[in-house]
Design an enzyme around this catalytic site. Sequence first.
Site, short mmCIF file in Angstrom:
data_model
loop_
_atom_site.label_atom_id
_atom_site.label_comp_id
_atom_site.label_asym_id
_atom_site.label_seq_id
_atom_site.Cartn_x
_atom_site.Cartn_y
_atom_site.Cartn_z
N ASP A 99 0.87 -1.17 0.00
CA ASP A 99 0.00 0.00 0.00
C ASP A 99 0.91 1.23 0.00
O ASP A 99 2.07 1.17 0.42
CB ASP A 99 -0.95 -0.01 1.20
CG ASP A 99 -2.14 0.93 0.99
OD1 ASP A 99 -2.17 1.65 -0.02
OD2 ASP A 99 -3.04 0.96 1.86
N SER A 100 0.37 2.34 -0.48
CA SER A 100 1.19 3.50 -0.79
C SER A 100 1.65 4.33 0.41
O SER A 100 2.56 5.13 0.30
CB SER A 100 0.43 4.40 -1.75
OG SER A 100 -0.88 4.62 -1.26
N GLY A 101 0.99 4.16 1.55
CA GLY A 101 1.44 4.85 2.75
C GLY A 101 0.55 5.99 3.22
O GLY A 101 0.47 6.25 4.41
N GLY A 102 -0.11 6.66 2.30
CA GLY A 102 -0.90 7.83 2.68
C GLY A 102 -2.03 7.49 3.63
O GLY A 102 -2.24 8.15 4.65
N PHE A 103 -2.74 6.40 3.31
CA PHE A 103 -3.88 6.00 4.12
C PHE A 103 -3.46 5.68 5.55
O PHE A 103 -4.11 6.08 6.51
CB PHE A 103 -4.56 4.78 3.48
CG PHE A 103 -5.67 4.21 4.29
CD1 PHE A 103 -6.92 4.80 4.29
CD2 PHE A 103 -5.47 3.08 5.07
CE1 PHE A 103 -7.96 4.28 5.05
CE2 PHE A 103 -6.50 2.55 5.83
CZ PHE A 103 -7.75 3.15 5.81
N ASP A 153 -2.93 7.85 -2.65
CA ASP A 153 -4.30 8.34 -2.83
C ASP A 153 -4.70 9.32 -1.74
O ASP A 153 -4.12 9.33 -0.65
CB ASP A 153 -5.30 7.18 -2.91
CG ASP A 153 -5.26 6.29 -1.67
OD1 ASP A 153 -4.20 6.22 -1.00
OD2 ASP A 153 -6.28 5.65 -1.37
N GLN A 188 -11.65 6.53 -5.46
CA GLN A 188 -12.18 7.19 -4.27
C GLN A 188 -13.49 7.88 -4.66
O GLN A 188 -13.98 7.71 -5.76
CB GLN A 188 -11.16 8.20 -3.71
CG GLN A 188 -9.89 7.57 -3.16
CD GLN A 188 -10.09 6.80 -1.85
OE1 GLN A 188 -11.15 6.85 -1.23
NE2 GLN A 188 -9.06 6.06 -1.44
N GLY A 215 -11.47 3.88 0.50
CA GLY A 215 -12.38 4.76 1.24
C GLY A 215 -13.63 4.09 1.76
O GLY A 215 -14.62 4.76 2.03
N ASP A 265 -7.88 -7.13 1.64
CA ASP A 265 -6.87 -7.18 2.69
C ASP A 265 -7.49 -6.58 3.93
O ASP A 265 -8.43 -5.78 3.83
CB ASP A 265 -5.64 -6.33 2.33
CG ASP A 265 -5.88 -4.86 2.60
OD1 ASP A 265 -6.56 -4.21 1.79
OD2 ASP A 265 -5.45 -4.37 3.67
N CYS A 303 -11.62 -27.54 11.94
CA CYS A 303 -10.47 -26.79 11.41
C CYS A 303 -9.23 -27.69 11.38
O CYS A 303 -8.93 -28.39 12.35
CB CYS A 303 -10.19 -25.55 12.27
SG CYS A 303 -8.79 -24.60 11.68
N CYS A 305 -6.12 -26.58 11.05
CA CYS A 305 -4.89 -25.82 11.34
C CYS A 305 -4.12 -26.47 12.48
O CYS A 305 -4.67 -27.25 13.27
CB CYS A 305 -5.20 -24.35 11.64
SG CYS A 305 -5.61 -24.00 13.36
N CYS A 308 -5.68 -25.95 16.02
CA CYS A 308 -6.87 -26.76 16.35
C CYS A 308 -6.54 -28.25 16.44
O CYS A 308 -7.26 -29.00 17.10
CB CYS A 308 -7.98 -26.50 15.33
SG CYS A 308 -8.67 -24.83 15.50
N HIS A 333 -4.56 -19.89 13.54
CA HIS A 333 -5.93 -20.32 13.29
C HIS A 333 -6.70 -19.29 12.45
O HIS A 333 -7.40 -19.65 11.50
CB HIS A 333 -6.70 -20.57 14.60
CG HIS A 333 -8.16 -20.74 14.35
ND1 HIS A 333 -8.70 -21.91 13.89
CD2 HIS A 333 -9.18 -19.83 14.38
CE1 HIS A 333 -10.00 -21.73 13.68
NE2 HIS A 333 -10.32 -20.47 13.97
#
Length: 370
Positions: A99-103, A153, A188, A215, A265, A303, A305, A308, A333
């Site tokens: 991700d670009s960092g601004g957010f 952004d 956006q 956004g 994400d 599960c 994993c 579990c 998990h």
Amino acid sequence: METHANKCLQFNIIKECSVSKARTSFMVLPHYTVKTPVFMPVGTQGTLKGLLPEQLEALDCHIILGNTYHLGTRPGPELIKKAGGLHKFMGWNRALLTDSGGFQMVSLLSLAEITEEGVKFESPYGGSNCMLSPEESIHIQNAIGADIMMQLDDVVKTTTTGPRINWVDRCIEAHQNPETQNIFPIVQGGLDNELRIKCIKALMERDVNGFAIGGLSGGEAKTSFWRIVNLCTDYLPKDNPRYLMGVGFASDLVVCVALGIDMFDCVFPTRTARFGCGLTESGQINLKKQAYQCDYRPIEEHCDCSTCQRYTRAYLHSIVTVDTVACHLLTVHNISFQMRLMKSIQKSIEEDEFPEFVRDFMRKCFVNKE
Ligand code: GUN
Ligand code: ZN
């Protein structure tokens, strides 16, 4: 204006759902072929808090997310570049998105200010004023070398009105590695249909291989959230991947896949694990609660994993406030839960059974509460 053709992403749709906008694909990236719809766990400092790259591989995770803002500050772009990029530096050979960092700056630091030049902020590591410009964000992301980079952004709060800045062309212009790294623009426009459509039309004129929708993880009403996602996927090209940023609750993933989203994400599964919570089909359970003191079942019965397989809710309850190893066990998990959910979604689309999957999922999620 010179544009850089993105030549390092192929989006091969395998199957489309006949009653919704869901689809499943192989997204071929420089470091790995990612099956979609995909959930990308978030690693902030070049680690996924509580999980090692080999554990992520074992969980069949194809792509993870890194953060420009954090990695740009520590260890910094020069050190990562010298190491041969973040893949080599952290020992992760599969796909990576940054991700670009601004957010992150705007959401973490209330002092961040958006100007024409970039995002102005006070460094949390030292007192001085810093500026993350579109060029600097891309410079850092080029050093990291992720398969997909995000444009810097200007995240529009759902209440903001008036003209906004879009740095997409400055990002594309600054991009040094178009042969090995993709750049995705970010749609956006808050909750305003016309602003979203206007933004999409402008971004579609750029030479890019995928689009993100931003956004929308800020606690708006679900009806507004669904309306905007649905609108965006109606206007975005069908033959490119669509990435919905910051969304990771199971029910949101299922609904948004139906609305045509391919990538997600969210810090939620890993963050909630660190708070002592385990994800299950009927919601999350807080292992700190007394109710689990004598509960000798695993977090989730079926599960597979490693957590579990070996540990009960009662055991996790007994160690969750005393040892961080409990957080690691819960993280394993929770990531396993997200990966399994996406696999079931993919399989149901492939087998033309996505509507039945959605019905079953919603029943377990909202009706059959324990
Ligand atoms: N993560 C969640 N939402 C957003 C967004 O709107 N922009 C960026 N850059 N990252 C995000
Ligand atoms: Zn498990």
